[in-house]
Design a protein around this motif. Sequence first.
Motif, mmCIF file in Angstrom:
data_model
loop_
_atom_site.group_PDB
_atom_site.id
_atom_site.type_symbol
_atom_site.label_atom_id
_atom_site.label_comp_id
_atom_site.label_asym_id
_atom_site.label_seq_id
_atom_site.Cartn_x
_atom_site.Cartn_y
_atom_site.Cartn_z
ATOM 1 N N GLY A 91 -15.338 2.536 -16.112
ATOM 2 C CA GLY A 91 -14.537 2.773 -17.312
ATOM 3 C C GLY A 91 -13.918 4.148 -17.389
ATOM 4 N N ARG A 92 -14.701 5.195 -17.256
ATOM 5 C CA ARG A 92 -14.208 6.559 -17.417
ATOM 6 C C ARG A 92 -13.622 7.057 -16.090
ATOM 7 N N VAL A 93 -12.494 6.480 -15.702
ATOM 8 C CA VAL A 93 -11.864 6.785 -14.420
ATOM 9 C C VAL A 93 -10.389 7.103 -14.657
ATOM 10 N N GLU A 94 -9.946 8.218 -14.129
ATOM 11 C CA GLU A 94 -8.526 8.581 -14.112
ATOM 12 C C GLU A 94 -8.053 8.514 -12.666
ATOM 13 N N THR A 95 -6.948 7.821 -12.417
ATOM 14 C CA THR A 95 -6.473 7.602 -11.049
ATOM 15 C C THR A 95 -5.041 8.084 -10.911
ATOM 16 N N PHE A 96 -4.773 8.788 -9.801
ATOM 17 C CA PHE A 96 -3.444 9.295 -9.484
ATOM 18 C C PHE A 96 -3.135 8.942 -8.032
ATOM 19 N N THR A 97 -1.863 8.727 -7.732
ATOM 20 C CA THR A 97 -1.401 8.592 -6.357
ATOM 21 C C THR A 97 -0.473 9.752 -6.039
ATOM 22 N N PHE A 98 -0.380 10.063 -4.756
ATOM 23 C CA PHE A 98 0.539 11.124 -4.349
ATOM 24 C C PHE A 98 1.024 10.874 -2.940
ATOM 25 N N GLY A 99 2.250 11.246 -2.702
ATOM 26 C CA GLY A 99 2.870 11.263 -1.381
ATOM 27 C C GLY A 99 3.746 12.490 -1.358
ATOM 28 N N THR A 100 4.943 12.350 -1.915
ATOM 29 C CA THR A 100 5.823 13.496 -2.143
ATOM 30 C C THR A 100 5.819 13.916 -3.605
ATOM 31 N N ARG A 101 5.162 13.106 -4.478
ATOM 32 C CA ARG A 101 5.050 13.450 -5.891
ATOM 33 C C ARG A 101 3.762 12.858 -6.437
ATOM 34 N N LEU A 102 3.339 13.354 -7.599
ATOM 35 C CA LEU A 102 2.100 12.889 -8.222
ATOM 36 C C LEU A 102 2.430 11.846 -9.289
ATOM 37 N N THR A 103 1.693 10.712 -9.279
ATOM 38 C CA THR A 103 1.922 9.637 -10.244
ATOM 39 C C THR A 103 0.588 9.201 -10.831
ATOM 40 N N ARG A 104 0.504 9.154 -12.147
ATOM 41 C CA ARG A 104 -0.711 8.679 -12.825
ATOM 42 C C ARG A 104 -0.640 7.157 -12.956
ATOM 43 N N ILE A 105 -1.671 6.463 -12.463
ATOM 44 C CA ILE A 105 -1.682 4.998 -12.478
ATOM 45 C C ILE A 105 -2.902 4.464 -13.228
ATOM 46 N N THR A 106 -3.493 5.275 -14.090
ATOM 47 C CA THR A 106 -4.678 4.835 -14.835
ATOM 48 C C THR A 106 -4.370 3.604 -15.676
ATOM 49 N N ARG A 107 -3.240 3.601 -16.359
ATOM 50 C CA ARG A 107 -2.891 2.477 -17.231
ATOM 51 C C ARG A 107 -2.666 1.207 -16.412
ATOM 52 N N GLN A 108 -2.026 1.324 -15.235
ATOM 53 C CA GLN A 108 -1.756 0.139 -14.414
ATOM 54 C C GLN A 108 -3.048 -0.499 -13.911
ATOM 55 N N LEU A 109 -4.085 0.296 -13.636
ATOM 56 C CA LEU A 109 -5.335 -0.243 -13.106
ATOM 57 C C LEU A 109 -6.224 -0.842 -14.183
ATOM 58 N N ARG A 110 -5.811 -0.792 -15.434
ATOM 59 C CA ARG A 110 -6.600 -1.431 -16.495
ATOM 60 C C ARG A 110 -6.429 -2.945 -16.506
ATOM 61 N N GLU A 111 -5.446 -3.434 -15.778
ATOM 62 C CA GLU A 111 -5.273 -4.886 -15.646
ATOM 63 C C GLU A 111 -6.533 -5.500 -15.029
ATOM 64 N N ARG A 112 -6.993 -6.605 -15.599
ATOM 65 C CA ARG A 112 -8.260 -7.189 -15.156
ATOM 66 C C ARG A 112 -8.186 -7.727 -13.738
ATOM 67 N N ARG A 113 -7.101 -8.406 -13.388
ATOM 68 C CA ARG A 113 -6.978 -9.016 -12.060
ATOM 69 C C ARG A 113 -6.529 -7.968 -11.046
ATOM 70 N N PRO A 114 -7.224 -7.819 -9.917
ATOM 71 C CA PRO A 114 -6.873 -6.779 -8.945
ATOM 72 C C PRO A 114 -5.460 -6.918 -8.396
ATOM 73 N N ASP A 115 -5.042 -8.141 -8.039
ATOM 74 C CA ASP A 115 -3.707 -8.318 -7.472
ATOM 75 C C ASP A 115 -2.617 -7.948 -8.467
ATOM 76 N N ALA A 116 -2.802 -8.330 -9.729
ATOM 77 C CA ALA A 116 -1.821 -7.968 -10.750
ATOM 78 C C ALA A 116 -1.801 -6.454 -10.975
ATOM 79 N N ALA A 117 -2.975 -5.833 -10.939
ATOM 80 C CA ALA A 117 -3.037 -4.379 -11.114
ATOM 81 C C ALA A 117 -2.305 -3.657 -9.986
#
Length: 392
Positions: free
Chosen positions: A236-262
Amino acid sequence: MTTSIDDGDRVARDLLMLPRLLRRAGVPVNPERARVYLKAITEIGLERPEDVRAASRATLVSREADLTAFDTTFDLFWSLLREGRLWTPAPSTRRSKPDAGQAAIPIGEVPRGMASAIQRTVRVSASPTELLRRTDFSAMTAAERSAAARFLERLQWSPGQRPSRRFRSSPRGSRLDARATLRKSLAAQGEPAVLVCRAPRVKRRPLVILCDVSGSMEAYTRLLLHMSHALARVWGRVETFTFGTRLTRITRQLRERRPDAALAHVSRAVSDWSGGTRIGDALHEFNLRWSRRVLGRSAIVLLVTDGWERGDPVRLEQEASRLQRAAYRLIWLDPLSGTRDYSPDARGARALSDHADDHLAANTLDGLTRIAELLGRVGRGRPVRRASSDLA
């Protein structure tokens, strides 16, 4: 001269021998890379060996440690291709049933020049689950990746508890609760016959995941994001970010229950997928914009990257040191560290190695299991940092 369809199929099978030889030499080559390799050879032709070598290296090799094995394998492949001695498997109309718990890979009649480089038969006597746990993510098939994702969803993730500023009554508490003691003494005519103690309440320790989605991490990114989704769902208490050439917060996207949809939501939100890598710039943006928001409660940081930095390594070292000081514990998850003959020789990898509290492999399910076990222990005490990190 017109080339028949049968001739085209034969040439394609001959060209696909290079990915097969590379896999047997320990170089991870997935079907997507093999498809891009065939398309590249179709565009440039086979007239210039150096062009074929360069195109093959660019499409089939993703790690610097595999360049030596690629050069040796390509020399053998090219000599056999020019001499017309490549073995191509004949199609079989009957599917053989493998023995239970065994995986047999016959490779047919091997030319004399390949005898020292290739084993004739690979037979592993183990259960499919055990084989899958030790298989590198980059060498998994689509079905194996689906099974691995289901395994990650069932894995127990617990980064531990942290003490809060609030207190609760506890018979083993270390502090005297004077107010509760005086209230209880009213029943004994003002005599403090029972001393009431208190202890700090505990809360779930926050977790922050910084995941590299650059081109060099392409073979590992999806399953590592499955790991991030499983952590977010379980803890639950997880903050997730991706980065390559820029930083992107994806915490809200990973709240989707189904992994494939997330992961579908994540792919639409991340604009630098499979691009370049600027780890120092991404960590600078995180330290500047997000560090105080998400690291202020003794959070553990999982930095998921292979350490291939295309920016300034000095800046990466500075930002990694700053991130380590702000985090309760900085854990570097490196898919390359679990591969053959790995050593952190690149300047980016050395900078991360110097400022990470833990450096763990993240290229197999067994590696991720060890990470889950480590998370269950790290909340018991802050790590002893190197003096150079504290003074940086």
